[in-house]
Design a protein around this motif. Structure first.
Motif, PDB file in Angstrom:
ATOM      1  N   ASP A 154       0.849  -1.192   0.000  1.00  0.00           N
ATOM      2  CA  ASP A 154       0.000   0.000   0.000  1.00  0.00           C
ATOM      3  C   ASP A 154       0.880   1.236   0.000  1.00  0.00           C
ATOM      4  OD1 ASP A 154      -2.467  -1.268   0.018  1.00  0.00           O
ATOM      5  OD2 ASP A 154      -2.451  -1.496   2.204  1.00  0.00           O
ATOM      6  N   VAL A 155       0.658   2.116  -0.963  1.00  0.00           N
ATOM      7  CA  VAL A 155       1.421   3.353  -1.080  1.00  0.00           C
ATOM      8  C   VAL A 155       0.428   4.499  -1.152  1.00  0.00           C
ATOM      9  CG1 VAL A 155       3.054   4.632  -2.516  1.00  0.00           C
ATOM     10  CG2 VAL A 155       3.275   2.163  -2.305  1.00  0.00           C
ATOM     11  N   ASP A 156       0.700   5.557  -0.420  1.00  0.00           N
ATOM     12  CA  ASP A 156      -0.156   6.735  -0.448  1.00  0.00           C
ATOM     13  C   ASP A 156       0.084   7.500  -1.741  1.00  0.00           C
ATOM     14  OD1 ASP A 156      -1.801   8.825   0.143  1.00  0.00           O
ATOM     15  OD2 ASP A 156      -0.632   9.566   1.849  1.00  0.00           O
ATOM     16  N   LYS A 157      -0.973   7.899  -2.415  1.00  0.00           N
ATOM     17  CA  LYS A 157      -0.796   8.560  -3.714  1.00  0.00           C
ATOM     18  C   LYS A 157      -0.180   9.948  -3.571  1.00  0.00           C
ATOM     19  CE  LYS A 157      -5.229  10.797  -4.479  1.00  0.00           C
ATOM     20  NZ  LYS A 157      -6.338  10.939  -5.385  1.00  0.00           N
ATOM     21  N   ARG A 158      -0.195  10.521  -2.361  1.00  0.00           N
ATOM     22  CA  ARG A 158       0.386  11.856  -2.169  1.00  0.00           C
ATOM     23  C   ARG A 158       1.909  11.839  -2.232  1.00  0.00           C
ATOM     24  NH1 ARG A 158      -2.947  13.114   3.132  1.00  0.00           N
ATOM     25  NH2 ARG A 158      -2.367  10.950   3.372  1.00  0.00           N
ATOM     26  N   ILE A 159       2.530  10.669  -2.056  1.00  0.00           N
ATOM     27  CA  ILE A 159       3.990  10.600  -2.124  1.00  0.00           C
ATOM     28  C   ILE A 159       4.476  10.296  -3.533  1.00  0.00           C
ATOM     29  CG2 ILE A 159       4.147   9.881   0.279  1.00  0.00           C
ATOM     30  CD1 ILE A 159       4.938   7.072  -0.779  1.00  0.00           C
ATOM     31  N   VAL A 160       3.546  10.047  -4.443  1.00  0.00           N
ATOM     32  CA  VAL A 160       3.901   9.676  -5.818  1.00  0.00           C
ATOM     33  C   VAL A 160       3.924  10.924  -6.689  1.00  0.00           C
ATOM     34  CG1 VAL A 160       3.227   8.311  -7.824  1.00  0.00           C
ATOM     35  CG2 VAL A 160       2.878   7.399  -5.528  1.00  0.00           C
ATOM     36  N   SER A 161       5.023  11.076  -7.432  1.00  0.00           N
ATOM     37  CA  SER A 161       5.156  12.191  -8.365  1.00  0.00           C
ATOM     38  C   SER A 161       5.340  11.610  -9.769  1.00  0.00           C
ATOM     39  CB  SER A 161       6.365  13.042  -7.973  1.00  0.00           C
ATOM     40  OG  SER A 161       6.619  14.002  -8.955  1.00  0.00           O
ATOM     41  N   VAL A 162       4.313  11.787 -10.601  1.00  0.00           N
ATOM     42  CA  VAL A 162       4.330  11.231 -11.959  1.00  0.00           C
ATOM     43  C   VAL A 162       4.394  12.393 -12.944  1.00  0.00           C
ATOM     44  CG1 VAL A 162       3.029   9.840 -13.623  1.00  0.00           C
ATOM     45  CG2 VAL A 162       2.932   9.282 -11.203  1.00  0.00           C
ATOM     46  N   PRO A 163       5.292  12.313 -13.939  1.00  0.00           N
ATOM     47  CA  PRO A 163       5.309  13.376 -14.959  1.00  0.00           C
ATOM     48  C   PRO A 163       4.026  13.308 -15.788  1.00  0.00           C
ATOM     49  CG  PRO A 163       6.746  11.590 -15.610  1.00  0.00           C
ATOM     50  CD  PRO A 163       6.276  11.273 -14.218  1.00  0.00           C
ATOM     51  N   GLU A 164       3.762  14.347 -16.542  1.00  0.00           N
ATOM     52  CA  GLU A 164       2.565  14.341 -17.385  1.00  0.00           C
ATOM     53  C   GLU A 164       2.758  13.325 -18.502  1.00  0.00           C
ATOM     54  OE1 GLU A 164       0.212  17.403 -20.246  1.00  0.00           O
ATOM     55  OE2 GLU A 164       0.904  18.157 -18.311  1.00  0.00           O
ATOM     56  N   ILE A 165       1.881  12.340 -18.537  1.00  0.00           N
ATOM     57  CA  ILE A 165       2.006  11.238 -19.503  1.00  0.00           C
ATOM     58  C   ILE A 165       0.778  11.249 -20.404  1.00  0.00           C
ATOM     59  CG2 ILE A 165       2.219   8.753 -19.803  1.00  0.00           C
ATOM     60  CD1 ILE A 165       3.487   8.652 -17.005  1.00  0.00           C
ATOM     61  N   ARG A 166       0.984  11.542 -21.682  1.00  0.00           N
ATOM     62  CA  ARG A 166      -0.115  11.540 -22.654  1.00  0.00           C
ATOM     63  C   ARG A 166       0.248  10.744 -23.914  1.00  0.00           C
ATOM     64  NH1 ARG A 166      -4.297  14.541 -21.213  1.00  0.00           N
ATOM     65  NH2 ARG A 166      -3.978  16.147 -19.672  1.00  0.00           N
ATOM     66  N   GLU A 167       1.445  10.131 -23.902  1.00  0.00           N
ATOM     67  CA  GLU A 167       1.893   9.319 -25.038  1.00  0.00           C
ATOM     68  C   GLU A 167       2.469   8.020 -24.519  1.00  0.00           C
ATOM     69  OE1 GLU A 167       4.825  11.666 -27.049  1.00  0.00           O
ATOM     70  OE2 GLU A 167       3.340  12.894 -28.070  1.00  0.00           O
ATOM     71  N   THR A 168       2.585   7.051 -25.430  1.00  0.00           N
ATOM     72  CA  THR A 168       3.216   5.792 -25.045  1.00  0.00           C
ATOM     73  C   THR A 168       4.720   6.018 -24.916  1.00  0.00           C
ATOM     74  OG1 THR A 168       3.440   5.157 -27.360  1.00  0.00           O
ATOM     75  CG2 THR A 168       1.479   4.381 -26.203  1.00  0.00           C
ATOM     76  N   GLY A 169       5.372   5.165 -24.148  1.00  0.00           N
ATOM     77  CA  GLY A 169       6.815   5.280 -23.968  1.00  0.00           C
ATOM     78  C   GLY A 169       7.220   4.929 -22.553  1.00  0.00           C
ATOM     79  N   GLU A 170       8.484   5.199 -22.227  1.00  0.00           N
ATOM     80  CA  GLU A 170       8.999   4.894 -20.895  1.00  0.00           C
ATOM     81  C   GLU A 170       9.185   6.191 -20.124  1.00  0.00           C
ATOM     82  OE1 GLU A 170      12.975   2.956 -19.124  1.00  0.00           O
ATOM     83  OE2 GLU A 170      11.825   1.655 -20.459  1.00  0.00           O
ATOM     84  N   TYR A 171       8.721   6.204 -18.884  1.00  0.00           N
ATOM     85  CA  TYR A 171       8.778   7.386 -18.032  1.00  0.00           C
ATOM     86  C   TYR A 171       9.347   7.001 -16.668  1.00  0.00           C
ATOM     87  CZ  TYR A 171       5.608   9.364 -21.497  1.00  0.00           C
ATOM     88  OH  TYR A 171       5.048   9.804 -22.666  1.00  0.00           O
ATOM     89  N   ILE A 172       9.799   8.011 -15.951  1.00  0.00           N
ATOM     90  CA  ILE A 172      10.315   7.806 -14.593  1.00  0.00           C
ATOM     91  C   ILE A 172       9.373   8.526 -13.622  1.00  0.00           C
ATOM     92  CG2 ILE A 172      12.217   8.236 -12.984  1.00  0.00           C
ATOM     93  CD1 ILE A 172      13.110   6.352 -15.087  1.00  0.00           C
ATOM     94  N   ALA A 173       8.900   7.792 -12.609  1.00  0.00           N
ATOM     95  CA  ALA A 173       8.072   8.374 -11.547  1.00  0.00           C
ATOM     96  C   ALA A 173       8.871   8.316 -10.245  1.00  0.00           C
ATOM     97  CB  ALA A 173       6.779   7.594 -11.399  1.00  0.00           C
ATOM     98  N   GLU A 174       8.605   9.240  -9.357  1.00  0.00           N
ATOM     99  CA  GLU A 174       9.323   9.284  -8.085  1.00  0.00           C
ATOM    100  C   GLU A 174       8.355   9.049  -6.935  1.00  0.00           C
ATOM    101  OE1 GLU A 174      11.427  12.962  -7.779  1.00  0.00           O
ATOM    102  OE2 GLU A 174      13.010  12.289  -9.125  1.00  0.00           O
ATOM    103  N   LEU A 175       8.804   8.273  -5.971  1.00  0.00           N
ATOM    104  CA  LEU A 175       8.041   8.030  -4.748  1.00  0.00           C
ATOM    105  C   LEU A 175       8.858   8.577  -3.589  1.00  0.00           C
ATOM    106  CD1 LEU A 175       7.278   5.558  -6.769  1.00  0.00           C
ATOM    107  CD2 LEU A 175       6.231   4.640  -4.726  1.00  0.00           C
ATOM    108  N   LYS A 176       8.354   9.595  -2.918  1.00  0.00           N
ATOM    109  CA  LYS A 176       9.062  10.200  -1.788  1.00  0.00           C
ATOM    110  C   LYS A 176       8.664   9.440  -0.528  1.00  0.00           C
ATOM    111  CE  LYS A 176      10.894  14.488  -0.391  1.00  0.00           C
ATOM    112  NZ  LYS A 176      12.295  14.338  -0.560  1.00  0.00           N
ATOM    113  N   LEU A 177       9.447   8.394  -0.215  1.00  0.00           N
ATOM    114  CA  LEU A 177       9.132   7.507   0.902  1.00  0.00           C
ATOM    115  C   LEU A 177       9.505   8.096   2.258  1.00  0.00           C
ATOM    116  CD1 LEU A 177      10.492   4.299  -0.819  1.00  0.00           C
ATOM    117  CD2 LEU A 177       8.112   4.996  -0.616  1.00  0.00           C
ATOM    118  N   HIS A 178      10.453   9.016   2.258  1.00  0.00           N
ATOM    119  CA  HIS A 178      10.981   9.617   3.485  1.00  0.00           C
ATOM    120  C   HIS A 178      11.572  10.953   3.058  1.00  0.00           C
ATOM    121  CE1 HIS A 178      13.950  10.109   6.795  1.00  0.00           C
ATOM    122  NE2 HIS A 178      13.055   9.438   7.499  1.00  0.00           N
ATOM    123  N   PRO A 179      11.677  11.936   3.946  1.00  0.00           N
ATOM    124  CA  PRO A 179      12.271  13.214   3.528  1.00  0.00           C
ATOM    125  C   PRO A 179      13.664  13.077   2.900  1.00  0.00           C
ATOM    126  CG  PRO A 179      11.253  13.462   5.669  1.00  0.00           C
ATOM    127  CD  PRO A 179      11.148  12.004   5.308  1.00  0.00           C
TER     128      PRO A 179
END
Length: 192
Positions: A154-179
């Motif tokens: 279980d991960v809180d969606k508030r710690i997830v940072s996803v870039p704007e994705i509107r096309e197919t491809g590979e992207y990097i998302a960040e999860l801020k688990l701790h400061p």
């Protein structure tokens, strides 16, 4: 004899920057006493605050306050306590416990980040449009749902940072688990 003693006392007094006006001489037949006026010592109480006090400090802070303020306001209201050696020892043990807990949480976050980064890429399927376009976008909630489905975490969606994705491809998302700990996960977005 008395004049020699008085003269040596006055020269001693002048060597410290004193003057005859700031001292009082008491003479007794053969003795000369010089009495220096001393300022009244400022009396304060060393206390620890049990709760936040406006215009004074935060909970757990060590302060010096006037005894009347402590006796008439802080003590009856239960907002402060005089510092004792046992209280200082308890505070030190509590600080060490809190520090150990923070370290444990940080280590758990680092282990979780390692798990997320070694998983590889998370696959996200979207309805495709023209070319590389997809209908809609990939949101943080989508990533949270995929992580829950694949890793049973279980991960809180508030710690997830996803870039704007509107096309197919590979992207990097960040999860801020701790400061101090951030996990980077790969997302493969493809159209069906």
């Amino acid at each position: 004899m008395a004049t020699a003693t008085a003269a040596s006392t006055l020269s001693w007094l002048h060597s410290f920057g004193g003057t005859q006006n700031g001292t009082t001489k008491v003479t007794d037949k053969n003795r000369v006493f010089v009495v220096f006026a001393q300022k009244k010592a400022k009396k304060t109480r060393k206390i620890i605050l049990k709760e936040d006090v406006e215009h004074l400090g935060k909970k757990g802070q060590l302060l010096d306050v006037k005894p009347g303020y402590f006796r008439n306001y802080l003590l009856p209201m239960g907002k402060a306590q005089i510092i004792t050696p046992t209280l200082l020892k308890e505070m030190k043990m509590e600080e060490e416990r809190i520090e150990a807990e923070k370290q444990r949480v940080k280590e758990e976050a680092q282990q979780l980040a390692l798990i997320f980064e070694t998983v590889g890429a998370f696959k996200v399927k979207r309805k495709g449009g023209k070319g590389k376009q997809i209908f809609g976008s990939v949101t943080a909630q989508d990533l949270v749902d995929i992580i829950k489905a694949q890793l049973q975490r279980d991960v809180d969606k508030r710690i997830v940072s996803v870039p704007e994705i509107r096309e197919t491809g590979e992207y990097i998302a960040e999860l801020k688990l701790h400061p101090e700990v951030t996990a980077r996960v790969r997302l493969n977005v493809y159209a069906n």
